[in-house]
Each structure stands twice: as C-alpha cells, then as structure tokens.
Scaffold this motif. Structure first.
Motif, PDB file in Angstrom:
ATOM      1  N   GLU A 199       0.864  -1.193   0.000  1.00  0.00           N
ATOM      2  CA  GLU A 199       0.000   0.000   0.000  1.00  0.00           C
ATOM      3  C   GLU A 199       0.892   1.231   0.000  1.00  0.00           C
ATOM      4  O   GLU A 199       2.095   1.128   0.269  1.00  0.00           O
ATOM      5  N   TYR A 200       0.280   2.396  -0.285  1.00  0.00           N
ATOM      6  CA  TYR A 200       1.046   3.638  -0.412  1.00  0.00           C
ATOM      7  C   TYR A 200       0.471   4.723   0.510  1.00  0.00           C
ATOM      8  O   TYR A 200      -0.113   5.699   0.046  1.00  0.00           O
ATOM      9  N   PRO A 201       0.622   4.551   1.843  1.00  0.00           N
ATOM     10  CA  PRO A 201       0.006   5.506   2.777  1.00  0.00           C
ATOM     11  C   PRO A 201       0.695   6.867   2.759  1.00  0.00           C
ATOM     12  O   PRO A 201       1.905   6.950   2.981  1.00  0.00           O
ATOM     13  N   LYS A 202      -0.101   7.918   2.503  1.00  0.00           N
ATOM     14  CA  LYS A 202       0.463   9.268   2.392  1.00  0.00           C
ATOM     15  C   LYS A 202       1.076   9.717   3.727  1.00  0.00           C
ATOM     16  O   LYS A 202       0.466   9.544   4.774  1.00  0.00           O
ATOM     17  N   GLY A 203       2.289  10.226   3.661  1.00  0.00           N
ATOM     18  CA  GLY A 203       2.953  10.758   4.858  1.00  0.00           C
ATOM     19  C   GLY A 203       3.786   9.735   5.606  1.00  0.00           C
ATOM     20  O   GLY A 203       4.530  10.079   6.525  1.00  0.00           O
ATOM     21  N   LYS A 204       3.696   8.463   5.212  1.00  0.00           N
ATOM     22  CA  LYS A 204       4.407   7.423   5.960  1.00  0.00           C
ATOM     23  C   LYS A 204       5.928   7.579   5.865  1.00  0.00           C
ATOM     24  O   LYS A 204       6.650   7.389   6.840  1.00  0.00           O
ATOM     25  N   GLY A 205       6.415   7.935   4.670  1.00  0.00           N
ATOM     26  CA  GLY A 205       7.864   8.061   4.474  1.00  0.00           C
ATOM     27  C   GLY A 205       8.466   9.089   5.422  1.00  0.00           C
ATOM     28  O   GLY A 205       9.488   8.839   6.076  1.00  0.00           O
ATOM     29  N   THR A 206       7.795  10.229   5.520  1.00  0.00           N
ATOM     30  CA  THR A 206       8.295  11.294   6.380  1.00  0.00           C
ATOM     31  C   THR A 206       8.314  10.863   7.843  1.00  0.00           C
ATOM     32  O   THR A 206       9.299  11.085   8.559  1.00  0.00           O
ATOM     33  N   ILE A 207       7.245  10.201   8.290  1.00  0.00           N
ATOM     34  CA  ILE A 207       7.177   9.783   9.705  1.00  0.00           C
ATOM     35  C   ILE A 207       8.302   8.787  10.017  1.00  0.00           C
ATOM     36  O   ILE A 207       8.994   8.914  11.030  1.00  0.00           O
ATOM     37  N   CYS A 208       8.502   7.802   9.134  1.00  0.00           N
ATOM     38  CA  CYS A 208       9.543   6.793   9.404  1.00  0.00           C
ATOM     39  C   CYS A 208      10.933   7.421   9.352  1.00  0.00           C
ATOM     40  O   CYS A 208      11.820   7.064  10.140  1.00  0.00           O
ATOM     41  N   CYS A 209      11.122   8.374   8.436  1.00  0.00           N
ATOM     42  CA  CYS A 209      12.423   9.045   8.334  1.00  0.00           C
ATOM     43  C   CYS A 209      12.684   9.866   9.598  1.00  0.00           C
ATOM     44  O   CYS A 209      13.769   9.769  10.202  1.00  0.00           O
ATOM     45  N   LEU A 210      11.682  10.643  10.039  1.00  0.00           N
ATOM     46  CA  LEU A 210      11.873  11.497  11.222  1.00  0.00           C
ATOM     47  C   LEU A 210      12.101  10.657  12.474  1.00  0.00           C
ATOM     48  O   LEU A 210      12.934  10.982  13.322  1.00  0.00           O
ATOM     49  N   MET A 211      11.352   9.543  12.577  1.00  0.00           N
ATOM     50  CA  MET A 211      11.512   8.717  13.774  1.00  0.00           C
ATOM     51  C   MET A 211      12.882   8.040  13.781  1.00  0.00           C
ATOM     52  O   MET A 211      13.549   7.971  14.812  1.00  0.00           O
ATOM     53  N   THR A 212      13.311   7.549  12.620  1.00  0.00           N
ATOM     54  CA  THR A 212      14.634   6.921  12.534  1.00  0.00           C
ATOM     55  C   THR A 212      15.714   7.932  12.900  1.00  0.00           C
ATOM     56  O   THR A 212      16.631   7.637  13.680  1.00  0.00           O
ATOM     57  N   ALA A 213      15.602   9.151  12.339  1.00  0.00           N
ATOM     58  CA  ALA A 213      16.605  10.188  12.624  1.00  0.00           C
ATOM     59  C   ALA A 213      16.648  10.475  14.128  1.00  0.00           C
ATOM     60  O   ALA A 213      17.727  10.545  14.731  1.00  0.00           O
ATOM     61  N   MET A 214      15.458  10.608  14.731  1.00  0.00           N
ATOM     62  CA  MET A 214      15.386  10.922  16.164  1.00  0.00           C
ATOM     63  C   MET A 214      16.023   9.810  16.999  1.00  0.00           C
ATOM     64  O   MET A 214      16.831  10.071  17.906  1.00  0.00           O
ATOM     65  N   LEU A 215      15.717   8.553  16.677  1.00  0.00           N
ATOM     66  CA  LEU A 215      16.245   7.439  17.473  1.00  0.00           C
ATOM     67  C   LEU A 215      17.737   7.235  17.221  1.00  0.00           C
ATOM     68  O   LEU A 215      18.495   6.924  18.142  1.00  0.00           O
ATOM     69  N   PHE A 216      18.185   7.422  15.983  1.00  0.00           N
ATOM     70  CA  PHE A 216      19.620   7.294  15.707  1.00  0.00           C
ATOM     71  C   PHE A 216      20.402   8.389  16.437  1.00  0.00           C
ATOM     72  O   PHE A 216      21.479   8.136  16.978  1.00  0.00           O
ATOM     73  N   GLU A 217      19.850   9.609  16.472  1.00  0.00           N
ATOM     74  CA  GLU A 217      20.539  10.684  17.208  1.00  0.00           C
ATOM     75  C   GLU A 217      20.595  10.352  18.695  1.00  0.00           C
ATOM     76  O   GLU A 217      21.609  10.574  19.361  1.00  0.00           O
ATOM     77  N   TYR A 218      19.503   9.793  19.202  1.00  0.00           N
ATOM     78  CA  TYR A 218      19.459   9.397  20.616  1.00  0.00           C
ATOM     79  C   TYR A 218      20.515   8.324  20.899  1.00  0.00           C
ATOM     80  O   TYR A 218      21.251   8.386  21.886  1.00  0.00           O
ATOM     81  N   LEU A 219      20.604   7.335  20.013  1.00  0.00           N
ATOM     82  CA  LEU A 219      21.589   6.262  20.207  1.00  0.00           C
ATOM     83  C   LEU A 219      23.014   6.817  20.108  1.00  0.00           C
ATOM     84  O   LEU A 219      23.890   6.466  20.906  1.00  0.00           O
ATOM     85  N   GLU A 220      23.232   7.699  19.109  1.00  0.00           N
ATOM     86  CA  GLU A 220      24.564   8.312  18.954  1.00  0.00           C
ATOM     87  C   GLU A 220      24.972   9.046  20.237  1.00  0.00           C
ATOM     88  O   GLU A 220      26.117   8.945  20.674  1.00  0.00           O
ATOM     89  N   SER A 221      23.999   9.747  20.830  1.00  0.00           N
ATOM     90  CA  SER A 221      24.321  10.512  22.048  1.00  0.00           C
ATOM     91  C   SER A 221      24.599   9.561  23.214  1.00  0.00           C
ATOM     92  O   SER A 221      25.053   9.982  24.267  1.00  0.00           O
ATOM     93  N   ASN A 222      24.299   8.274  23.009  1.00  0.00           N
ATOM     94  CA  ASN A 222      24.608   7.263  24.023  1.00  0.00           C
ATOM     95  C   ASN A 222      25.662   6.268  23.511  1.00  0.00           C
ATOM     96  O   ASN A 222      25.628   5.075  23.850  1.00  0.00           O
ATOM     97  N   SER A 223      26.551   6.784  22.665  1.00  0.00           N
ATOM     98  CA  SER A 223      27.761   6.056  22.228  1.00  0.00           C
ATOM     99  C   SER A 223      27.523   4.862  21.300  1.00  0.00           C
ATOM    100  O   SER A 223      28.355   3.972  21.210  1.00  0.00           O
ATOM    101  N   ILE A 224      26.345   4.819  20.617  1.00  0.00           N
ATOM    102  CA  ILE A 224      26.138   3.789  19.589  1.00  0.00           C
ATOM    103  C   ILE A 224      26.415   4.459  18.239  1.00  0.00           C
ATOM    104  O   ILE A 224      25.734   5.426  17.882  1.00  0.00           O
ATOM    105  N   ARG A 225      27.375   3.916  17.504  1.00  0.00           N
ATOM    106  CA  ARG A 225      27.679   4.538  16.215  1.00  0.00           C
ATOM    107  C   ARG A 225      26.652   4.104  15.167  1.00  0.00           C
ATOM    108  O   ARG A 225      26.408   2.914  14.992  1.00  0.00           O
ATOM    109  N   THR A 226      26.049   5.084  14.480  1.00  0.00           N
ATOM    110  CA  THR A 226      25.069   4.771  13.434  1.00  0.00           C
ATOM    111  C   THR A 226      25.508   5.430  12.120  1.00  0.00           C
ATOM    112  O   THR A 226      26.371   6.303  12.120  1.00  0.00           O
ATOM    113  N   HIS A 227      24.854   5.031  11.026  1.00  0.00           N
ATOM    114  CA  HIS A 227      25.229   5.589   9.721  1.00  0.00           C
ATOM    115  C   HIS A 227      24.613   6.982   9.493  1.00  0.00           C
ATOM    116  O   HIS A 227      24.938   7.647   8.523  1.00  0.00           O
ATOM    117  N   PHE A 228      23.753   7.434  10.409  1.00  0.00           N
ATOM    118  CA  PHE A 228      23.001   8.678  10.206  1.00  0.00           C
ATOM    119  C   PHE A 228      23.896   9.922  10.282  1.00  0.00           C
ATOM    120  O   PHE A 228      24.694  10.060  11.202  1.00  0.00           O
TER     121      PHE A 228
END
Ligand code: 5GP
Length: 232
Positions: free
Chosen positions: A40-69
């Motif tokens: 399916e092609y739910p409108k707005g899904k790409g942005t939500i998943c991108c923003l959530m991934t960015a937020m969680l990767f930044e959180y992990l980075e700030s706790n010493s987990i190296r990510t590709h972000f």
C-alpha cells in the motif's frame, strides 16, 4: 547535489551523492508485507519513518552507539555514511510475537528474560530464514559485536519506550562496515521494523496493523512519534 539512484528497495530508495563516502536514503510512502505480496502507499508514511529513525539514531549516537546517520536534508530523506551492509537481519526480542510464536511452542506475550538476539538471512529470494550463529560465522560475519550492539540498543530503547507507556516487543537491526572495517548501526528504526504494544496490551502501534489489516499505520506511527518527542 546529484541524485543518481543506486538501489530501489521495497520502501526506501538509495541515491549516490557528490561525496563518495555518503548516500541519501529516501523513505517512500509505501508499506509492504509478506515478502512484497501486500503493498500500500500511505500518504505521509515516508516522512514519519524518516523522522523517527533520525530521532532514534541521534538518541543512540548521544549514548555512544555509532550509526550511519548524518542528517536529514529534507523531511523524507536521510544523509548517511556509505557502508557495506552485512547480509543478516539481527532481531532482538523482549516479548514473544511473530515468527518465534509461529515456529516454536512459545505463546504470544511470553516475557523473554533475558532478551534474545537472533539472526536471519537478508535474502527475500530465500524468504529470510533463521540462521544459527555458526552459519553466520561461516558467512564470514563476527556475531559477537552484533549481539553486543543489539543488546546495547535494546538497553537504551526499552526504557525510552517504557517512558511512553509502550512495550518494545521486538525489533530488527541491520549493520554495516565502513572502509576501515568499523561497525555501524544502519538501515531504519521505526514501527516498520519493531513491534510496539501499549503496556496494557490493548493497542498496537506497528506494522502488524498493516500485516493483519487491523488499522491505520500512519495514525499509529504518528502517536509514537509524538510520544517519543516528549522524551528525546
Ligand atoms: P519476526 O521474526 O517476528 O517476523 O520479526 C521480528 C521483528 O523484526 C518485528 O518487529 C519485525 O517487524 C521485524 N522484521 C523482521 N523481518 C523484517 C523485515 O524483513 N523488514 C522489516 N521492516 N522488519 C522486519
């Protein structure tokens, strides 16, 4: 900035940039399940998943987990370190659900203490089978660093979701190596690759809503993003 497509995945598209050490990952308004059989092609899904991934990767980075972000040049696109991705899916489970329930006599909702880490082959043509650690080693992949990183990620994410009143049931990670062989967390961290249940277990906020035809994933993912923003 150049935007030459390198790879079109099921829900993300990879582009090369002018910098050979980086890639752009665009999150599409698309959701699939059953190895691409449901789509399916739910409108707005790409942005939500991108923003959530960015937020969680930044959180992990700030706790010493190296990510590709690196950063987000637009709402649905992430700039990432270019990596050689290990061909395994690393799954961490806190509560039994999904494939572990289908393939064992463990019942859904069983509390997995301590959490377990499993490996699946990342190959749709073979239906992503469960691997033994020995097989992963035979594939030339060191399992210990992946298990340790998955546990570290779990130790950081589980309490974060608990603050939101959410049980982190399980999640899938992918890892990659840079030119020096250093390990980084890669891919995505969103309700597309984790199971999220309300603590009272009456509500689900993840891709199972789509897999089982039980609700609107965009609305559910927005609830999670809003809750997380209070704490990250
Ligand atoms: P299971 O092994 O129960 O199917 O999945 C365990 C967890 O990993 C779930 O949170 C599920 O969403 C995630 N997962 C497993 N395989 C995939 C996959 O191929 N793609 C995505 N996006 N998530 C996966």
């Amino acid at each position: 900035m150049g935007m030459n497509e390198i790879l079109k995945g099921k829900v993300k598209t990879l582009f090369e940039t002018d910098n050979p050490e980086e890639v752009l990952i665009r999150y599409e308004d698309c959701v699939t399940a059953g190895n691409g059989q449901m789509i399916e092609y739910p409108k707005g899904k790409g942005t939500i998943c991108c923003l959530m991934t960015a937020m969680l990767f930044e959180y992990l980075e700030s706790n010493s987990i190296r990510t590709h972000f690196i950063d987000c040049p637009s709402l649905d696109t992430m700039r990432c370190k270019k990596l050689k991705i290990a061909p395994v899916e690393v799954i961490c489970r806190n509560i039994a659900a999904g494939s572990i329930v289908k393939t064992t006599n463990i019942t859904e909702g069983f509390l997995i203490q301590p959490p377990i880490v499993e490996f699946f082959l990342k190959d749709d043509s073979k239906n992503d089978p469960l691997l033994t650690p020995d097989r992963v080693r035979l594939m030339g992949i060191h399992t210990e660093p992946l298990i340790e990183k998955a546990r570290n990620v779990n130790d950081l994410l589980q309490p974060l979701f608990l603050l939101c009143g959410i049980d982190l049931v399980d999640f899938k990670l992918e890892f990659g190596y840079d030119a020096h062989g250093d390990l980084f967390l890669a891919d995505e961290l969103s309700p597309d690759n984790m199971r999220l249940w309300s603590k009272d277990r009456t509500e689900r906020f993840d891709k199972d809503l789509f897999r089982k035809g039980e609700g609107d994933i965009v609305e559910a993912y927005k609830v999670i993003l809003t809750k997380l923003r209070q704490f990250v």
